[in-house]
Structure formats: C-alpha cells, structure tokens
Design an enzyme around this catalytic site. Structure first.
Site, PDB file in Angstrom:
ATOM      1  N   LYS A  43       0.896  -1.160  -0.202  1.00 43.53           N
ATOM      2  CA  LYS A  43      -0.145   0.042  -0.069  1.00 43.53           C
ATOM      3  C   LYS A  43       0.854   1.235   0.161  1.00 43.53           C
ATOM      4  O   LYS A  43       1.715   1.417   0.839  1.00 43.53           O
ATOM      5  CB  LYS A  43      -0.675  -0.039   1.304  1.00 43.53           C
ATOM      6  CG  LYS A  43      -1.764   1.208   1.154  1.00 43.53           C
ATOM      7  CD  LYS A  43      -2.717   0.957   2.415  1.00 43.53           C
ATOM      8  CE  LYS A  43      -2.548   1.760   3.700  1.00 43.53           C
ATOM      9  NZ  LYS A  43      -2.404   3.516   3.883  1.00 43.53           N
ATOM     10  N   ASP A 100      -3.720   4.212  -1.884  1.00 39.87           N
ATOM     11  CA  ASP A 100      -4.635   4.687  -0.651  1.00 39.87           C
ATOM     12  C   ASP A 100      -4.634   6.266  -0.821  1.00 39.87           C
ATOM     13  O   ASP A 100      -4.181   6.879   0.084  1.00 39.87           O
ATOM     14  CB  ASP A 100      -4.105   4.174   0.560  1.00 39.87           C
ATOM     15  CG  ASP A 100      -5.040   4.467   1.623  1.00 39.87           C
ATOM     16  OD1 ASP A 100      -6.426   4.921   1.394  1.00 39.87           O
ATOM     17  OD2 ASP A 100      -4.600   4.311   2.859  1.00 39.87           O
ATOM     18  N   LYS A 133      -7.514   8.220  -0.940  1.00 42.09           N
ATOM     19  CA  LYS A 133      -8.815   8.621  -0.253  1.00 42.09           C
ATOM     20  C   LYS A 133      -9.231   9.927  -0.733  1.00 42.09           C
ATOM     21  O   LYS A 133      -9.490  10.928  -0.288  1.00 42.09           O
ATOM     22  CB  LYS A 133      -8.437   9.074   1.495  1.00 42.09           C
ATOM     23  CG  LYS A 133      -8.173   7.810   2.070  1.00 42.09           C
ATOM     24  CD  LYS A 133      -7.898   7.972   3.617  1.00 42.09           C
ATOM     25  CE  LYS A 133      -7.894   6.871   4.490  1.00 42.09           C
ATOM     26  NZ  LYS A 133      -6.380   6.354   4.351  1.00 42.09           N
ATOM     27  N   ASP A 155     -14.001  14.658  -3.825  1.00 41.01           N
ATOM     28  CA  ASP A 155     -14.217  15.946  -4.430  1.00 41.01           C
ATOM     29  C   ASP A 155     -15.468  15.776  -5.359  1.00 41.01           C
ATOM     30  O   ASP A 155     -16.116  15.081  -5.259  1.00 41.01           O
ATOM     31  CB  ASP A 155     -12.847  16.125  -5.489  1.00 41.01           C
ATOM     32  CG  ASP A 155     -12.546  17.610  -5.557  1.00 41.01           C
ATOM     33  OD1 ASP A 155     -13.735  18.587  -5.953  1.00 41.01           O
ATOM     34  OD2 ASP A 155     -11.613  18.251  -5.609  1.00 41.01           O
ATOM     35  N   THR A 185     -11.170   6.133  11.232  1.00 46.81           N
ATOM     36  CA  THR A 185     -11.122   5.438  12.701  1.00 46.81           C
ATOM     37  C   THR A 185     -10.293   6.487  13.782  1.00 46.81           C
ATOM     38  O   THR A 185     -10.599   6.394  14.876  1.00 46.81           O
ATOM     39  CB  THR A 185      -9.914   4.338  12.539  1.00 46.81           C
ATOM     40  OG1 THR A 185      -8.918   4.585  11.925  1.00 46.81           O
ATOM     41  CG2 THR A 185     -10.858   3.103  12.163  1.00 46.81           C
ATOM     42  N   ARG A 242       3.154   0.222  10.632  1.00 44.76           N
ATOM     43  CA  ARG A 242       4.434   0.280  11.603  1.00 44.76           C
ATOM     44  C   ARG A 242       4.656  -0.744  12.546  1.00 44.76           C
ATOM     45  O   ARG A 242       5.944  -1.094  12.706  1.00 44.76           O
ATOM     46  CB  ARG A 242       4.019   1.708  12.638  1.00 44.76           C
ATOM     47  CG  ARG A 242       4.317   2.798  11.924  1.00 44.76           C
ATOM     48  CD  ARG A 242       3.519   4.025  12.698  1.00 44.76           C
ATOM     49  NE  ARG A 242       2.171   4.028  12.856  1.00 44.76           N
ATOM     50  CZ  ARG A 242       1.209   4.500  13.354  1.00 44.76           C
ATOM     51  NH1 ARG A 242       1.673   5.495  14.056  1.00 44.76           N
ATOM     52  NH2 ARG A 242       0.012   4.374  13.395  1.00 44.76           N
TER      53      ARG A 242
HETATM   54  O1  C5P Z   1       1.073   1.986  10.867  1.00 41.59           O
HETATM   55  P1  C5P Z   1      -0.247   1.402  11.038  1.00 41.59           P
HETATM   56  O2  C5P Z   1      -0.354   0.025  11.064  1.00 41.59           O
HETATM   57  O3  C5P Z   1      -1.131   2.034  12.071  1.00 41.59           O
HETATM   58  O4  C5P Z   1      -0.777   1.690   9.635  1.00 41.59           O
HETATM   59  C1  C5P Z   1      -1.923   1.884   9.132  1.00 41.59           C
HETATM   60  C2  C5P Z   1      -2.196   2.271   7.502  1.00 41.59           C
HETATM   61  O5  C5P Z   1      -3.649   2.417   7.337  1.00 41.59           O
HETATM   62  C3  C5P Z   1      -1.775   3.724   7.479  1.00 41.59           C
HETATM   63  O6  C5P Z   1      -1.184   3.569   5.879  1.00 41.59           O
HETATM   64  C4  C5P Z   1      -3.126   4.210   7.482  1.00 41.59           C
HETATM   65  O7  C5P Z   1      -3.051   5.746   6.804  1.00 41.59           O
HETATM   66  C5  C5P Z   1      -4.073   3.528   7.029  1.00 41.59           C
HETATM   67  N1  C5P Z   1      -5.352   3.682   7.534  1.00 41.59           N
HETATM   68  C6  C5P Z   1      -5.704   3.564   8.717  1.00 41.59           C
HETATM   69  N2  C5P Z   1      -7.079   3.888   9.148  1.00 41.59           N
HETATM   70  C7  C5P Z   1      -8.085   4.294   8.370  1.00 41.59           C
HETATM   71  C8  C5P Z   1      -7.639   4.063   7.064  1.00 41.59           C
HETATM   72  C9  C5P Z   1      -6.356   3.946   6.496  1.00 41.59           C
HETATM   73  O8  C5P Z   1      -4.777   3.515   9.627  1.00 41.59           O
HETATM   74  N3  C5P Z   1      -9.134   4.543   8.844  1.00 41.59           N
END
Ligand code: C5P
Length: 228
Positions: free
Chosen positions: A31, A56, A58, A61, A116, A207
């Site tokens: 991603k 991703d 998002k 518009d 979230t 992460r």
């Molecule tokens: O580092 P981590 O596991 O928290 O990364 C989650 C990934 O999912 C990030 O790229 C974040 O932008 C994406 N994301 C999220 N919550 C959402 C939509 C996408 O954490 N509601």
C-alpha cells in the site's frame, strides 16, 4: 483466507522500495498512501515495480474531479484505490464509471466510511448525531449501492458489516497490532487473528512491520498467523 497488505508509509522512495523488496514475498499487496504519493507522484509509484499495488489516496471531491483523478491513476495499474464515501453516491458512481474504462484490469474501489480517528464527539462536531456505527453502516450501504467494491473499516466494525452486508463486499482493515506491538496513534486495535476471525478479507499493517528490526520477518510472522 485473510491476506496481508503492508503499508509503505514514507516520503522517501528509496526507503519504500527497500521495504517493498523485503515485504513483497510475504504480502498480497503493498500500500502506497498520501505521504508517498504527494512526495513522489506517479514516477514514485512506478519506481515501486512490485504489483499488485494499493493506492490509498482517499479521494473526495466533486464527481467530475474524482472521475478525472481515477482516470489519471489508471496507467499505474493499481489493484485497489480508496475514496471517501462521504463524497456521496454520485461521486462514487462517477469514480466507478472511470475505473470501468480499464476493463478487467480496473482497480477495486474501496470506500472509507468514518475515519477511525473520529470518535462520537468529533463526529458530532461535524454535524453527525447518532454515533459512528450508524454512520458507518449508512455510508457503507450508500457506497456499495453506488458501485464501490468494498470498504476500509475498523476491525471493530467488521463483524457488524459482514452481518449487515453479507459476504460480497471486500473488507480491508487497518489498525492491526500483533500481540506485544505498540498501538501508536491507533486507538482501537485488534490482533491479526481476531480481525481475520471477525471476517476481514485483507489486513493493512504499517508500523508493526516497518519499524521492526527485521521487517521481512515481522511480515512473515503475521502472514503465518493468517495462513494457520
Ligand atoms: O502503521 P499502521 O499499522 O497504524 O498503519 C495503518 C495504515 O492504514 C496507514 O497507512 C494508515 O494511513 C491506514 N489507515 C488507517 N485507518 C484508516 C484508514 C487507513 O490507519 N481508517
């Protein structure tokens, strides 16, 4: 079976490419999000020459602009692309019509319902009463009726969405934390096994993989849990 998507969240293309090389063997998709895309553009996406890619972005518009944005990224052949369900049915239908011009190679369109990071109080401040679950379900139905293939949702919404919407929508779930890893800024997290059992099709993990001493091993361990 639930698949694994690694989030390559960096503005540095060489770092993202190094992660891609380590993680591709363990993941169904890689991603690339706003941070990477705004820093590196389409050329950066081409640099990550692993496919399939999940863009991703998002999008949100007016319908004409979102349709143009979808057409603009089709040459990058993303397998998945995100847009905000709050943009409305006409925006999602326009995005779907634009995606359909790629024929069988079109990206799956995944709608983000309620971020979230939004709790009931934050939602209320934007004019939405009734809490997040009601709004998630409302926007999920709207998006799927307008042509979205699936949803990005919290692990805590997966069971509710599966019960309400059936097996067809593709449910992609971030906010995943293997046992023992730091939550960071994600407030409501689930382990890979829990999210898989709740009915997720894909888990997005950033992460916990990219900050691990051995990202490839971290991704491999999650993939093994999902395959078990
Ligand atoms: O580092 P981590 O596991 O928290 O990364 C989650 C990934 O999912 C990030 O790229 C974040 O932008 C994406 N994301 C999220 N919550 C959402 C939509 C996408 O954490 N509601």
């Amino acid at each position: 079976m639930t698949g694994l998507i690694a989030a390559l969240d960096s503005a540095d293309p060489q770092k993202a490419l190094a992660w891609a090389n380590q993680l591709a063997p363990h993941c169904g998709l890689l991603k690339l999000g706003l941070e990477f895309y705004l820093a590196n553009g389409a050329a950066g996406v081409r640099l990550i020459d692993h496919r399939p890619i999940f863009l991703d972005l998002k999008l949100h518009d007016i319908p004409n602009t979102v349709a143009g944005a979808v057409r603009a990224v089709l040459p990058l052949a993303p397998a998945m692309l995100t847009l905000h369900a709050a943009g409305g049915g006409a925006m999602i239908s326009a995005a779907r019509a634009a995606a359909d011009t790629a024929g069988s190679a079109r990206p799956l369109l995944l709608a983000v319902t309620v971020l979230t990071s939004m709790d009931a109080e934050t939602l209320h401040a934007t004019g939405i009463a009734g809490g997040s679950r009601q709004q998630v379900l409302r926007l999920a139905r709207l998006a799927l009726e307008a042509g979205a293939d699936g949803l990005v949702c919290s692990a805590h919404e997966v069971a509710m969405l599966r019960a309400a919407l059936g097996p067809a929508p593709v449910l992609v779930v971030p906010g995943i934390r293997p046992d023992g890893s730091a939550a960071g800024d994600q407030s409501r997290v689930m382990t890979p096994r829990e999210a898989s059992q709740a009915g997720a099709d894909w888990l997005v993990v950033g992460r916990p993989i990219t900050t691990a001493a051995d990202p490839g091993a971290a991704a491999g361990a999650i993939a093994a849990v999902l395959a078990a």
